[in-house]
Write a protein that holds these residues in place. Structure first.
Motif, PDB file in Angstrom:
ATOM      1  N   GLN A  63      -2.938  -2.818 -11.632  1.00 41.87           N
ATOM      2  CA  GLN A  63      -3.805  -2.129 -10.668  1.00 41.87           C
ATOM      3  C   GLN A  63      -3.129  -0.864 -10.152  1.00 41.87           C
ATOM      4  N   THR A  64      -1.812  -0.934  -9.904  1.00 44.34           N
ATOM      5  CA  THR A  64      -1.089   0.234  -9.422  1.00 44.34           C
ATOM      6  C   THR A  64      -1.123   1.352 -10.450  1.00 44.34           C
TER       7      THR A  64
ATOM      8  N   LYS B 123     -13.647   8.388  -8.377  1.00 39.72           N
ATOM      9  CA  LYS B 123     -12.263   8.019  -8.089  1.00 39.72           C
ATOM     10  C   LYS B 123     -11.288   8.842  -8.917  1.00 39.72           C
TER      11      LYS B 123
ATOM     12  N   GLN C  17       2.336   1.879  -3.453  1.00 40.45           N
ATOM     13  CA  GLN C  17       1.422   2.482  -4.429  1.00 40.45           C
ATOM     14  C   GLN C  17       1.288   3.991  -4.239  1.00 40.45           C
TER      15      GLN C  17
ATOM     16  N   ARG D 126      -3.355   1.811 -12.703  1.00 41.29           N
ATOM     17  CA  ARG D 126      -4.727   2.330 -12.746  1.00 41.29           C
ATOM     18  C   ARG D 126      -4.984   3.321 -11.621  1.00 41.29           C
ATOM     19  N   THR D 127      -4.623   2.945 -10.388  1.00 33.77           N
ATOM     20  CA  THR D 127      -4.874   3.838  -9.252  1.00 33.77           C
ATOM     21  C   THR D 127      -4.018   5.100  -9.340  1.00 33.77           C
ATOM     22  N   LYS D 128      -2.780   4.968  -9.829  1.00 34.24           N
ATOM     23  CA  LYS D 128      -1.926   6.157  -9.965  1.00 34.24           C
ATOM     24  C   LYS D 128      -2.503   7.126 -10.989  1.00 34.24           C
TER      25      LYS D 128
ATOM     26  N   ASN E  47      -7.554  14.346  -4.366  1.00 38.34           N
ATOM     27  CA  ASN E  47      -6.739  13.192  -3.984  1.00 38.34           C
ATOM     28  C   ASN E  47      -6.067  13.482  -2.655  1.00 38.34           C
TER      29      ASN E  47
ATOM     30  N   GLN F 126      -7.756  -3.855 -15.796  1.00 36.29           N
ATOM     31  CA  GLN F 126      -7.068  -2.773 -15.091  1.00 36.29           C
ATOM     32  C   GLN F 126      -6.433  -1.793 -16.068  1.00 36.29           C
TER      33      GLN F 126
ATOM     34  N   GLU G 136       0.830  -1.204   0.000  1.00 36.05           N
ATOM     35  CA  GLU G 136       0.000   0.000   0.000  1.00 36.05           C
ATOM     36  C   GLU G 136       0.867   1.258   0.000  1.00 36.05           C
TER      37      GLU G 136
ATOM     38  N   GLN H 138      -5.624   7.386 -11.830  1.00 41.36           N
ATOM     39  CA  GLN H 138      -6.870   7.937 -11.302  1.00 41.36           C
ATOM     40  C   GLN H 138      -6.639   9.061 -10.299  1.00 41.36           C
ATOM     41  N   ARG H 139      -5.709   8.846  -9.348  1.00 47.70           N
ATOM     42  CA  ARG H 139      -5.632   9.781  -8.229  1.00 47.70           C
ATOM     43  C   ARG H 139      -4.348  10.598  -8.173  1.00 47.70           C
TER      44      ARG H 139
END
Length: 1000
Positions: free
Chosen positions: A65-66, A163, A37, A68-70, A978, A107, A34, A72-73
């Protein structure tokens, strides 16, 4: 070297997360991942590992997934110009994983969709937006079909995603860009559809993406859609089991699209599409009818337990297909309910199809139509809203015609659903969740019956519902078997439509009420019979023969009080409602009621052989009911009746007090032994509406209550109940409490000084509400305020104190608000006001909802006070307290808006900022300007800051607060987009939390 170490550590952490036998190792690995990321290095490391050959699925999925989240936010972490290289990398990765693994591909699709949110349409080649650009980048549809279709399904979904860390303006632009891309997306889907041919998997993906774009679109050209290949594919998909589910989704979205606009002209434009959709959906009716027939046959076979079940052909439609058809009918009915309400032949066919869905034996399937019947009821009466407001284009004559057309269907509807509420055999052995589902289904049917009653009329509906009850009575007369389940189901339905039955009904209800006392004392039947009496208590109050009907009904309720299971709570509730509605009829029976009441309070049954087992809450219902009857007595009878009501409660409390005085350390009565009696007394003070007599009763009880205060002063639970009883006494008796208020306030001050119980502050606030405007009470109330606030403020010195004592903060500022409202002369011109404002600012960011709301409400009331015409004289004192603190207050308020408080506090913050701007004008604007200037430009741009300050400027001139509401919501969204932005804003606005100086 550092890069390689990080990669190695990442791989080890993933290995530990998925494979290490020690749970602590797995937790530690999860924490490390976590944190990874959140790091800037996660961009490069995740990208490089995905491009490497031979990575495991676990590594591929985590890295995708990382990314994708990076995206996004944390997109703003990237240096200028990096977006284009990121785009190229993501697309090449999507091509690489186009055939799977599917989880990784998903992802990556989400990452590209998120990237499209951050990059405007102009940033894509030729300014055509993400859809056109990707169509060219991914090659021919054959090579990239799975990736292409999944990406096309994901992109419109991201339009609504919170998100995505987008600024509000960019979010609006992105939505507009996607709307402009609808035609491009549909053309691309058509190409994929043609390329995929008869491949069911491809067609399912196409239909899923088509549905996603339809959810987004509100303006597709109707004439084009009516003959569009995708519409044809969706309708044809209904005929194939392989594509049925996705086709249902797409057709449902098409139906919704045709009614997405509120203007009648919009519906007319879509009529060609409607004329294509409705016949194809209605063509499913024979399939559904066969499914209903098979389901009924299967249910009957189960009930009869014969061999016929094995001989039935139940394979015509599986359950999911049947649900899909039902959903289509329901969506069609709800969308076109206004057309259906016209009563044309075609409309009646749709309504009849929906009746067949309601007839399905599966409650989940049948209930899909309930919302349609509710909306049809509104449409028949020309009611556009829940309040029943009539639409101007529906005349009374037209309403009568419509009702006449639909009356047979609603009569059929009543017969179809009323039997579903019957308790099935073996209900007692059902699991708890099954019982909950059954009861929830009964509630839904009750609502549906009420809709039917609105169309058929309450009298006609109750007549239909009572027929099984009357048939049962005839069967008993003929010595045939009795079914309590049939009686209970009929009563349940009759109870459900109570509010629709006119009080003048004189045919059916008298017969039902006469039957109720004759029923067997079966617990569930007693339960429903009691609640039926409660539902019709208003009818009983005006019934011509109420005086003869009430005694046997009260006898039924008193006997139900000692029945097992759920009957006693229902009987107690019914007794309360009957006493309330029929109090004028019952004043002559007060002695008999008090006798029942005394036995209830003593736990005795209606005879010597039975015992009551009422819960404390149910006993409170009985107390409330008797209190309502006593309120209707003539003045000369109230005092004796009130004493009879109080004694069964006071005597056992006295016994508890005596036991406490005589008990050793191990035998002290529990808090519950006090509370049960105090709660009953509180209900008397709450529901007896005879102020003079209540004041006398409280004065007589005060010595006993004071002893309880002394015995349990440190017991929060008991003190809260005692204070609640005092609150109701003060609220109900008002100024008649005068003789005892002085001693009460003295004790309140003493007890608060010794024990700091926050509920004592609430008692004080009730006193302020009742006596604040009485000039003769100014001196004692002023002393009370001074003592309580000076002590409370010392308890609330910083945010930790507020967090640890939220109830004290809540009650303190509730009391302060009451003072501002009812006796500002006792607080505004005194040193207490600036002290309270300092205290409020110290705790304004407390996370406890009620405490925070009380603080903000007090602050707003202070700021608004001098703006009232009759309170303008307070302006100098308020300004003297506010202006020196205004800059800090504005900083705390904006910091709270920008993330220190949850978004659910925005409305309260708007109120305080608006009041501060109106009171202080240009100074408030200057304070806001200084505050937002502290926020980094990367978090909030100069344009966004200026817009926010301009809204405050507009509000300061006396304009309406709508512009301020929008500006504050935008500022909140920008600052919270964020975690890193949120942290930077909060750091810039520190210190948000103040601490009061420690007294010397």
């Amino acid at each position: 070297m550092a890069h390689q170490i990080a990669v190695t550590t990442l791989l080890q952490a993933l290995q530990a997360l998925y494979h290490h036998p020690d749970a602590e190792f797995r937790k530690a690995a999860s924490r490390w991942l976590e944190d990874f990321q959140q790091a800037v290095d996660a961009w490069q490391i995740s990208d490089s590992l995905l491009h490497e050959a031979g990575s495991s699925l676990e590594v591929q999925y985590f890295c995708a997934q990382t990314l994708r989240t990076k995206v996004q936010r944390d997109f703003e972490e990237l240096p200028t110009g990096a977006a284009l290289s990121l785009r190229s990398s993501l697309v090449s990765l999507l091509v690489k994983f186009r055939q799977g693994p599917a989880a990784v591909r998903t992802q990556l699709c989400m990452a590209i969709a998120a990237l499209a949110g951050h990059m405007s349409a102009a940033d894509w080649e030729q300014g055509g937006g993400v859809v056109k650009w990707l169509a060219g980048q991914l090659g021919s549809p054959t090579e990239a079909m799975p990736a292409m279709l999944e990406l096309l399904a994901v992109i419109p979904q991201e339009a609504y995603s919170l998100k995505l860390a987008l600024r509000p303006e960019r979010r609006r632009q992105y939505y507009a860009e996607l709307l402009a891309s609808v035609d491009d997306a549909l053309n691309l889907l058509v190409a994929c559809l043609n390329q995929g041919g008869s491949d069911a998997e491809v067609r399912n993906q196409v239909l899923g993406a088509f549905a996603a774009w339809l959810r987004l679109s509100t303006s597709s050209q109707a004439t084009i859609l009516a003959n569009h290949p995708l519409v044809t594919a969706a309708l044809d998909g209904l005929d194939s089991s392989e594509t049925f589910d996705q086709a249902v989704d797409a057709v449902c979205e098409l139906i919704k699209l045709t009614v997405s606009g509120s203007e009648p002209t919009k519906m007319a434009e879509y009529m060609p599409l409607v004329q294509v959709l409705v016949p194809r959906v209605m063509a499913l009716r024979p399939r559904f009818a066969a499914a209903v027939k098979a389901a009924i046959a299967e249910r009957n076979a189960d009930e009869q337990q014969d061999s016929a079940k094995g001989q039935l052909d139940l394979s015509q439609e599986d359950e999911e297909t049947t649900k899909g058809i039902a959903r289509l009918f329901a969506e069609m009915g709800e969308a076109y309910v206004d057309l259906i309400a016209s009563g044309s032949r075609e409309a009646m066919l749709v309504a009849e199809a929906l009746t067949e869905v309601t007839a399905h034996p599966d409650s989940d399937i049948a209930s899909t139509t309930f919302q349609f019947w509710h909306r049809l009821r509104l449409a028949l009466f020309g009611s556009g809203e829940e309040d029943g407001s009539r639409l101007p284009d529906v005349s009374l004559v037209e309403t009568d015609r419509r009702i006449a057309m639909f009356r047979p269907l609603f009569e059929l509807l009543v017969s179809l659903v009323s039997g579903r509420v019957m308790y099935p055999a073996g209900f007692d052995q059902w699991r708890r969740d099954e019982k909950v589902d059954f009861k929830r289904a009964r509630y839904a049917i009750a609502d549906l019956l009420l809709d039917a009653a609105a169309v058929l009329g309450g009298e006609a509906t109750v007549k239909l519902l009572a027929q099984p009850l009357f048939q049962l009575a005839s069967a008993v007369d003929d010595d045939e078997s009795w079914s309590w389940q049939t009686a209970e189901a009929s009563l349940y339905c009759i109870r459900a439509v109570a509010e629709a039955v006119p009080k003048s009904e004189a045919t059916i209800l008298p017969r039902i009420m006469a039957m109720l006392p004759t029923f067997p004392k079966q617990p569930q039947l007693l339960y429903t019979a009691s609640l039926t009496i409660a539902a019709y208590c208003d009818w009983l109050a005006v019934a011509p023969h109420a005086s003869t009907m009430l005694p046997p009904l009260l006898g039924l309720l008193t006997s139900a009080l000692s029945a097992p299971d759920d009957a006693p709570p229902a009987a107690a509730l019914a007794l309360k409602h009957v006493c309330d509605a029929c109090r004028d009829h019952l004043v002559g029976s007060i002695d008999a009621l008090l006798h029942v009441y005394q036995r209830v309070m003593a736990g005795e049954g209606i005879d010597s052989s039975s015992r009551l087992n009422l819960a404390a809450d149910d006993e409170l219902q009985v107390v409330e009911g008797l209190s309502k009857v006593i309120s209707a007595l003539s003045p000369d009878r109230v005092q004796s009746a009130l004493q009879a009501l109080c004694m069964p409660l006071v005597v056992p409390l006295q016994e508890v007090v005596r036991n406490a005085q005589q008990a050793g350390p191990q035998d002290v009565p529990s808090a519950g032994q006090y509370i049960v009696h105090i709660d009953r007394i509180a209900n008397i003070f709450r529901y007896v509406h005879r102020p003079e007599h209540l004041a006398v009763a409280f004065e007589q009880m005060w010595p006993l209550l004071r002893v309880v205060f002394e015995q349990r002063a440190s017991d929060t639970r008991v003190m809260e109940r005692l204070c609640r009883a005092c609150k109701y006494a003060i609220r109900s008796a008002g100024k008649h409490m005068g003789p005892v208020i002085g001693p009460l306030l003295e004790e309140v001050q003493r007890w608060f000084a010794e024990h700091r119980q926050p509920c004592l502050l609430y008692v004080a606030s009730e006193v302020i509400k009742a006596f604040g405007g009485d000039s003769s009470c100014a001196a004692p109330l002023g002393s009370l305020i001074q003592v309580l606030f000076s002590q409370t403020i010392q308890l609330l010195r910083d945010i930790k104190d507020f967090t640890n004592n939220p109830d004290t903060a809540d009650d303190c500022f509730l009391l302060a608000s009451r003072c501002i409202r009812y006796c500002p002369h006792l607080i505004v011109p005194t040193p207490i006001l600036p002290q309270l404002l300092d205290c409020a600012m110290a705790g304004m960011t407390v996370q406890h909802r009620e405490a925070c709301k009380s603080i903000l409400a007090f602050t707003e009331e202070v700021l608004l006070l001098p703006l009232l015409d009759d309170k303008i004289s307070y302006r100098p004192a308020v300004e003297a307290a506010v202006v020196p603190r205004g800059s800090t207050m504005m900083r705390i308020l904006i910091g709270s808006l920008a993330g220190a408080l949850p978004t659910s506090r925005t409305d309260e913050l708007v109120g305080v900022v608006s009041a501060l701007a109106r009171l202080c004008g240009p100074m408030a604007v200057q304070w806001a300007t200084e505050t937002v200037s502290r926020i980094p430009t990367i978090a909030v741009t100069d344009a966004e800051k200026n817009a926010f300050v301009q809204a405050i400027t507009t509000t300061a001139t006396g304009a309406q607060a709508q512009a301020l509401v929008a500006a504050m919501e935008e500022m909140s969204d920008v600052c919270r987009r964020n975690k890193k932005i949120l942290d930077s804003v909060q750091t810039a606005l520190q210190p948000l939390q103040l601490a009061l100086p420690t007294p010397g």
